[in-house]
Design a protein around this motif. Structure first.
Motif, PDB file in Angstrom:
ATOM      1  N   GLN A  30     -57.895   5.545  -6.805  1.00 34.25           N
ATOM      2  CA  GLN A  30     -56.938   4.463  -7.349  1.00 34.25           C
ATOM      3  C   GLN A  30     -55.723   5.048  -7.372  1.00 34.25           C
ATOM      4  OE1 GLN A  30     -58.244   1.491  -8.966  1.00 34.25           O
ATOM      5  NE2 GLN A  30     -56.177   1.209  -8.673  1.00 34.25           N
ATOM      6  N   LEU A  33     -54.045   4.019  -4.048  1.00 30.91           N
ATOM      7  CA  LEU A  33     -53.867   2.853  -3.925  1.00 30.91           C
ATOM      8  C   LEU A  33     -52.566   2.402  -4.857  1.00 30.91           C
ATOM      9  CD1 LEU A  33     -57.648   1.669  -4.201  1.00 30.91           C
ATOM     10  CD2 LEU A  33     -56.047   1.208  -2.198  1.00 30.91           C
ATOM     11  N   THR A  34     -52.592   2.661  -5.892  1.00 33.85           N
ATOM     12  CA  THR A  34     -51.370   2.539  -6.846  1.00 33.85           C
ATOM     13  C   THR A  34     -50.032   2.990  -6.305  1.00 33.85           C
ATOM     14  OG1 THR A  34     -52.798   2.730  -8.990  1.00 33.85           O
ATOM     15  CG2 THR A  34     -50.258   3.012  -9.138  1.00 33.85           C
ATOM     16  N   ASN A  37     -49.396   0.575  -3.552  1.00 32.04           N
ATOM     17  CA  ASN A  37     -48.841  -0.766  -3.941  1.00 32.04           C
ATOM     18  C   ASN A  37     -47.405  -0.887  -4.471  1.00 32.04           C
ATOM     19  OD1 ASN A  37     -49.456  -3.635  -4.940  1.00 32.04           O
ATOM     20  ND2 ASN A  37     -48.907  -2.743  -7.122  1.00 32.04           N
ATOM     21  N   HIS A  38     -47.094   0.500  -4.776  1.00 25.53           N
ATOM     22  CA  HIS A  38     -45.779   0.675  -5.457  1.00 25.53           C
ATOM     23  C   HIS A  38     -44.838   0.702  -4.093  1.00 25.53           C
ATOM     24  CE1 HIS A  38     -42.065   2.786  -7.151  1.00 25.53           C
ATOM     25  NE2 HIS A  38     -42.318   2.004  -7.960  1.00 25.53           N
ATOM     26  N   SER A  41     -44.424  -3.001  -2.742  1.00 24.38           N
ATOM     27  CA  SER A  41     -43.831  -4.079  -3.582  1.00 24.38           C
ATOM     28  C   SER A  41     -42.687  -3.694  -4.395  1.00 24.38           C
ATOM     29  CB  SER A  41     -44.970  -4.199  -4.513  1.00 24.38           C
ATOM     30  OG  SER A  41     -45.314  -3.326  -5.417  1.00 24.38           O
ATOM     31  N   SER A  83     -58.581  -4.888  -6.972  1.00 25.63           N
ATOM     32  CA  SER A  83     -57.521  -4.195  -7.091  1.00 25.63           C
ATOM     33  C   SER A  83     -57.048  -3.598  -5.199  1.00 25.63           C
ATOM     34  CB  SER A  83     -57.467  -2.694  -7.747  1.00 25.63           C
ATOM     35  OG  SER A  83     -56.493  -1.746  -7.630  1.00 25.63           O
ATOM     36  N   LEU A  86     -56.032  -6.947  -3.362  1.00 30.88           N
ATOM     37  CA  LEU A  86     -54.817  -7.352  -3.844  1.00 30.88           C
ATOM     38  C   LEU A  86     -53.606  -6.513  -2.915  1.00 30.88           C
ATOM     39  CD1 LEU A  86     -55.361  -8.495  -7.337  1.00 30.88           C
ATOM     40  CD2 LEU A  86     -55.089  -9.774  -5.293  1.00 30.88           C
ATOM     41  N   ILE A  87     -53.757  -5.141  -2.926  1.00 30.61           N
ATOM     42  CA  ILE A  87     -52.982  -4.074  -2.289  1.00 30.61           C
ATOM     43  C   ILE A  87     -52.906  -4.249  -0.906  1.00 30.61           C
ATOM     44  CG2 ILE A  87     -52.433  -1.554  -2.071  1.00 30.61           C
ATOM     45  CD1 ILE A  87     -53.714  -1.023  -5.000  1.00 30.61           C
ATOM     46  N   GLN A  89     -53.538  -6.910   0.535  1.00 28.50           N
ATOM     47  CA  GLN A  89     -52.792  -8.254   0.735  1.00 28.50           C
ATOM     48  C   GLN A  89     -51.174  -8.115   0.617  1.00 28.50           C
ATOM     49  OE1 GLN A  89     -55.290 -10.887  -1.891  1.00 28.50           O
ATOM     50  NE2 GLN A  89     -55.078 -12.226  -0.358  1.00 28.50           N
ATOM     51  N   THR A  90     -51.030  -7.323  -0.335  1.00 29.57           N
ATOM     52  CA  THR A  90     -49.592  -6.976  -0.306  1.00 29.57           C
ATOM     53  C   THR A  90     -48.914  -6.307   0.890  1.00 29.57           C
ATOM     54  OG1 THR A  90     -49.481  -6.585  -2.829  1.00 29.57           O
ATOM     55  CG2 THR A  90     -47.724  -5.457  -1.507  1.00 29.57           C
ATOM     56  N   ILE A  91     -49.725  -5.327   1.587  1.00 36.06           N
ATOM     57  CA  ILE A  91     -49.385  -4.816   2.880  1.00 36.06           C
ATOM     58  C   ILE A  91     -49.426  -5.886   4.021  1.00 36.06           C
ATOM     59  CG2 ILE A  91     -50.004  -3.100   4.747  1.00 36.06           C
ATOM     60  CD1 ILE A  91     -51.162  -1.549   2.222  1.00 36.06           C
TER      61      ILE A  91
END
Length: 258
Positions: A30, A33-34, A37-38, A41, A83, A86-87, A89-91
């Motif tokens: 996690q 992954l966080t 994402n940061h 995004s 989680s 979605l991350i 998908q952001t990439i």
């Protein structure tokens, strides 16, 4: 945000993200992954024209962190899967192309992370696979969907049902890897491609990415209509004017992303 599990280096308008959990073969927990994402995004600006994503030492990403998953309840596991999805998908939807420089193991979540990237360049030492069935689970970060769309349903079913690992040459043969390079040439060749992409009109490249990503999930009639909309959108940019003028004047275009 201070990153503990990755580094992000900016070279002009190219970002180089290196996953840094070498003792765990860069396994996705996690925390990492966080941070992923940061960085995509929040940290990277619109000025970035290409991203290179790679792993430290001998792994790209060896999978999701099994120790962290061991105590998860079904409800917790669904949250973990969503989680990660979605991350990724952001990439996948990041405004600029993302190139995965797959330097070693890309298994489970690592293969899924590579699939979320636009282009995959592999070291001769790279290994790809979705071995989740060996653990009594299924791919949970988009693997059943992106692998099928990338290599076709027949080969995707084979890899997912058997849990087999394949080498870089086989990954290239089936279309999972775009190219295979000697280990020492992987990053130079990846940067060469990134520099080529970064030199193009960034808004046009971004619109191309949008057309491919969204059009793939439309029927052909709607997809080509959508392409026409984006084609018109590209004509509203200063880069379009600069690109055509440079072509006519037989000079190199200077794209500024406007």
């Amino acid at each position: 945000m201070e990153y503990q599990n990755l580094t992000c280096e900016i070279q002009e308008n190219i970002a180089i993200i290196t996953l840094q959990r070498p003792k765990a073969l860069n396994a996705l927990n996690q925390a990492i992954l966080t941070e992923l994402n940061h960085v995509f995004s929040e940290h990277l600006s619109r000025e970035i024209r290409c991203v290179v994503l790679t792993g430290s030492e001998k792994a790209f990403v060896a999978g999701a962190d099994i120790k962290e998953m061991d105590s998860m309840t079904p409800i917790q596991s669904r949250y973990f899967a969503r989680s990660g999805q979605l991350i990724f998908q952001t990439i996948e939807n990041f405004h600029a192309p993302v190139i995965a420089a797959v330097n070693g193991y890309a298994l489970g979540g690592g293969c899924e992370l590579a699939l979320a990237c636009d282009i995959r360049l592999a070291s001769q030492k790279a290994k790809f696979g979705q071995p989740e069935v060996n653990l009594g689970i299924i791919p949970g970060f988009g693997g059943t969907q992106r692998l099928t769309r990338t290599v076709g349903p027949g080969k995707a079913r084979e890899l997912i049902y058997t849990g087999n690992t394949i080498n870089a040459e086989e990954a290239h043969r089936i279309g999972l890897a775009n190219a295979v390079h000697a280990p020492e040439e992987l990053m130079p060749e990846t940067m060469k491609m990134a520099e080529t992409i970064a030199a193009k009109a960034p808004l046009a490249v971004s619109l191309c990415k949008k057309a491919i990503n969204m059009g793939t999930n439309m029927d052909i009639s709607r997809a080509i209509e959508f392409e026409a909309d984006l084609f018109a959108e590209s004509f509203a940019t200063n880069d379009r004017k600069e690109g055509i003028e440079a072509f006519v004047q037989k000079r190199k275009a200077n794209f500024v992303g406007k």
